[in-house]
Design a protein around this motif. Structure first.
Motif, mmCIF file in Angstrom:
data_model
loop_
_atom_site.group_PDB
_atom_site.id
_atom_site.type_symbol
_atom_site.label_atom_id
_atom_site.label_comp_id
_atom_site.label_asym_id
_atom_site.label_seq_id
_atom_site.Cartn_x
_atom_site.Cartn_y
_atom_site.Cartn_z
ATOM 1 N N ASN A 58 -11.844 2.463 7.136
ATOM 2 C CA ASN A 58 -11.767 2.969 5.762
ATOM 3 C C ASN A 58 -11.924 1.854 4.724
ATOM 4 O O ASN A 58 -12.611 2.034 3.718
ATOM 5 C CB ASN A 58 -10.440 3.703 5.549
ATOM 6 C CG ASN A 58 -10.335 4.932 6.427
ATOM 7 O OD1 ASN A 58 -11.218 5.769 6.416
ATOM 8 N ND2 ASN A 58 -9.268 5.027 7.213
ATOM 9 N N SER A 59 -11.284 0.735 4.958
ATOM 10 C CA SER A 59 -11.455 -0.450 4.103
ATOM 11 C C SER A 59 -12.317 -1.428 4.894
ATOM 12 O O SER A 59 -11.819 -2.366 5.507
ATOM 13 C CB SER A 59 -10.100 -1.067 3.759
ATOM 14 O OG SER A 59 -9.233 -0.098 3.207
ATOM 15 N N GLY B 162 0.805 -1.219 0.000
ATOM 16 C CA GLY B 162 0.000 0.000 0.000
ATOM 17 C C GLY B 162 0.840 1.271 0.000
ATOM 18 O O GLY B 162 2.072 1.234 0.073
ATOM 19 N N HIS C 7 -6.100 -1.880 9.773
ATOM 20 C CA HIS C 7 -5.655 -1.780 8.385
ATOM 21 C C HIS C 7 -4.426 -2.623 8.070
ATOM 22 O O HIS C 7 -4.267 -3.092 6.944
ATOM 23 C CB HIS C 7 -5.368 -0.314 8.054
ATOM 24 C CG HIS C 7 -5.224 -0.044 6.590
ATOM 25 N ND1 HIS C 7 -6.262 -0.234 5.692
ATOM 26 C CD2 HIS C 7 -4.166 0.382 5.845
ATOM 27 C CE1 HIS C 7 -5.859 0.095 4.473
ATOM 28 N NE2 HIS C 7 -4.581 0.449 4.532
ATOM 29 N N TRP D 120 -4.473 2.882 11.691
ATOM 30 C CA TRP D 120 -4.073 1.551 11.244
ATOM 31 C C TRP D 120 -3.862 0.561 12.374
ATOM 32 O O TRP D 120 -3.888 -0.650 12.153
ATOM 33 C CB TRP D 120 -2.779 1.648 10.442
ATOM 34 C CG TRP D 120 -2.926 2.362 9.131
ATOM 35 C CD1 TRP D 120 -4.070 2.871 8.580
ATOM 36 C CD2 TRP D 120 -1.881 2.639 8.192
ATOM 37 N NE1 TRP D 120 -3.808 3.455 7.373
ATOM 38 C CE2 TRP D 120 -2.477 3.336 7.094
ATOM 39 C CE3 TRP D 120 -0.513 2.386 8.157
ATOM 40 C CZ2 TRP D 120 -1.735 3.753 5.998
ATOM 41 C CZ3 TRP D 120 0.227 2.817 7.066
ATOM 42 C CH2 TRP D 120 -0.381 3.484 5.987
ATOM 43 N N ASP E 290 -11.052 4.704 -5.886
ATOM 44 C CA ASP E 290 -11.864 3.629 -5.324
ATOM 45 C C ASP E 290 -13.031 3.202 -6.200
ATOM 46 O O ASP E 290 -13.579 2.115 -6.027
ATOM 47 C CB ASP E 290 -12.392 4.032 -3.952
ATOM 48 C CG ASP E 290 -13.238 5.289 -3.999
ATOM 49 O OD1 ASP E 290 -12.689 6.356 -4.311
ATOM 50 O OD2 ASP E 290 -14.458 5.211 -3.733
ATOM 51 N N ASP F 243 -11.109 -1.842 10.648
ATOM 52 C CA ASP F 243 -10.639 -0.919 9.606
ATOM 53 C C ASP F 243 -11.818 -0.056 9.169
ATOM 54 O O ASP F 243 -12.731 -0.536 8.488
ATOM 55 C CB ASP F 243 -10.077 -1.698 8.420
ATOM 56 C CG ASP F 243 -9.314 -0.815 7.440
ATOM 57 O OD1 ASP F 243 -9.638 0.387 7.349
ATOM 58 O OD2 ASP F 243 -8.392 -1.330 6.771
ATOM 59 N N ASN G 148 -7.652 -5.318 2.603
ATOM 60 C CA ASN G 148 -7.954 -3.959 3.064
ATOM 61 C C ASN G 148 -8.161 -3.026 1.871
ATOM 62 O O ASN G 148 -7.611 -1.932 1.806
ATOM 63 C CB ASN G 148 -6.850 -3.447 3.984
ATOM 64 C CG ASN G 148 -6.653 -4.346 5.198
ATOM 65 O OD1 ASN G 148 -5.915 -5.325 5.121
ATOM 66 N ND2 ASN G 148 -7.320 -4.036 6.288
ATOM 67 N N TYR H 294 -0.663 8.624 -3.173
ATOM 68 C CA TYR H 294 -1.822 8.872 -2.308
ATOM 69 C C TYR H 294 -2.917 9.603 -3.079
ATOM 70 O O TYR H 294 -4.109 9.338 -2.869
ATOM 71 C CB TYR H 294 -1.411 9.677 -1.068
ATOM 72 C CG TYR H 294 -2.392 9.488 0.067
ATOM 73 C CD1 TYR H 294 -2.136 8.573 1.081
ATOM 74 C CD2 TYR H 294 -3.595 10.195 0.113
ATOM 75 C CE1 TYR H 294 -3.046 8.370 2.109
ATOM 76 C CE2 TYR H 294 -4.502 9.998 1.138
ATOM 77 C CZ TYR H 294 -4.210 9.092 2.128
ATOM 78 O OH TYR H 294 -5.130 8.887 3.139
ATOM 79 N N HIS I 153 -2.481 -4.976 -1.160
ATOM 80 C CA HIS I 153 -2.946 -4.384 0.094
ATOM 81 C C HIS I 153 -3.207 -2.900 -0.110
ATOM 82 O O HIS I 153 -2.343 -2.177 -0.610
ATOM 83 C CB HIS I 153 -1.899 -4.578 1.194
ATOM 84 C CG HIS I 153 -2.264 -3.925 2.491
ATOM 85 N ND1 HIS I 153 -1.751 -2.711 2.879
ATOM 86 C CD2 HIS I 153 -3.123 -4.308 3.473
ATOM 87 C CE1 HIS I 153 -2.257 -2.382 4.052
ATOM 88 N NE2 HIS I 153 -3.096 -3.325 4.435
ATOM 89 N N SER I 154 -4.411 -2.422 0.230
ATOM 90 C CA SER I 154 -4.759 -1.003 0.209
ATOM 91 C C SER I 154 -4.599 -0.423 -1.208
ATOM 92 O O SER I 154 -5.347 -0.787 -2.105
ATOM 93 C CB SER I 154 -3.929 -0.263 1.262
ATOM 94 O OG SER I 154 -4.433 1.019 1.509
ATOM 95 N N THR J 141 -10.215 -8.103 5.125
ATOM 96 C CA THR J 141 -9.933 -6.886 5.889
ATOM 97 C C THR J 141 -10.080 -7.188 7.374
ATOM 98 O O THR J 141 -10.416 -8.311 7.771
ATOM 99 C CB THR J 141 -10.858 -5.728 5.460
ATOM 100 O OG1 THR J 141 -10.361 -4.507 6.004
ATOM 101 C CG2 THR J 141 -12.295 -5.942 5.905
#
Length: 263
Positions: free
Chosen positions: A216-217, A31, A242, A155, A192, A214, A121, A185, A96-97, A210
């Motif tokens: 956000n995810s 990520g 996360h 996280w 998304d 988490d 995630n 970033y 990941h992410s 996930t």
């Protein structure tokens, strides 16, 4: 002190680690703000049975940066070229992410290159408030005046602050190149929904994993993607956030091993 894993480099400037000699190849994409070392528990376990390749994102670790202001499709194309460079044939990809967004992008645009896909995630169609927050963070990072370790409070839980996983992630965030971090970033913040429509067309086994903490995810995102995919499976690990691949490595490795065993 951060222990750097040995790497090779493609002609196009992607730094990667290769370990194991299995018949199938597993490619790991980390990520934003991380690098290959964030996959250490998965590399150690899965290289017993697979050829494991972990790659540094552009502008992260030892990979060359991308030019301009790349959006998510540019990162996906970069990853497609990387797969060609390592001459792996159809591979298994786990991201990941930000790496999960790239994994989703490659299965959407070049499904013939994948045997299986796993999103750890991963974000999927953020709500308006979450979108505003991540876009604000992207602007802050882009300004060059930002707190590198601010993500740690999201996280990790408080009782994880003294762990090896926490110390490793803190070191990686402090070491990341600020320009490469800012570019990635920004793509992460806006990416998304880019490939969110793809899952009903994905034929290969798809894992969506996930932690239930988490924010956000989320677990709901993982379940939504799994429900949309033809051969999707959601795994939500209780008590983790996360960086679940580092804080619950045995559970994550079991889920990945089950996914890799699916035909």
């Amino acid at each position: 002190m951060l222990q750097t894993l040995p790497r090779s480099k493609t002609l196009s400037g992607a730094a990667y680690l290769e370990r194991g000699e299995g018949a199938e190849t597993l490619v790991l994409i980390h990520g934003v703000g991380m690098r290959i070392e964030a996959w250490q528990p998965q590399i150690d376990r899965l290289a017993n049975d697979f050829r494991v390749v972990a790659v540094d994102l552009p502008g992260h670790g030892f990979s060359d940066p991308l030019e301009g202001a790349p959006e998510l499709p540019v990162y996906v194309e970069w990853f497609r070229r990387f797969l060609e460079d390592i001459k792996a044939g159809p591979v298994n990809v786990a991201g990941h992410s930000m790496g999960a967004l790239i994994a989703g992008g490659i299965v959407a645009t070049a499904p013939e290159q994948l045997r299986r896909v796993a999103l750890l995630n991963g974000v999927h169609r953020r709500g308006s408030e979450a979108r505003k927050a991540v876009e604000a963070r992207a602007r802050e990072i882009g300004s060059g005046n930002f707190d590198r370790v601010a993500p740690l409070t999201r996280w990790f839980s408080e009782n994880e602050e003294g762990t090896e996983a926490y110390r490793l992630v803190r070191e990686l965030l402090q070491a990341v190149d600020p320009v490469g971090y800012a570019l990635a970033y920004k793509a992460f913040a806006s990416g998304d929904a880019v490939y969110a429509h793809c899952w009903p067309k994905v034929e290969c086994p798809a894992l969506f994993l996930t932690g239930d903490g988490d924010l956000n995810s989320t677990g709901a995102m993982a379940r939504d993607m799994a429900a949309a995919a033809r051969r999707g499976r959601a795994v939500v690990i209780e008590g983790h956030r996360h960086m679940v691949n580092l804080t619950a490595p045995e559970e994550v490795n079991r889920a990945l091993a089950d996914w890799l065993a699916s035909s």
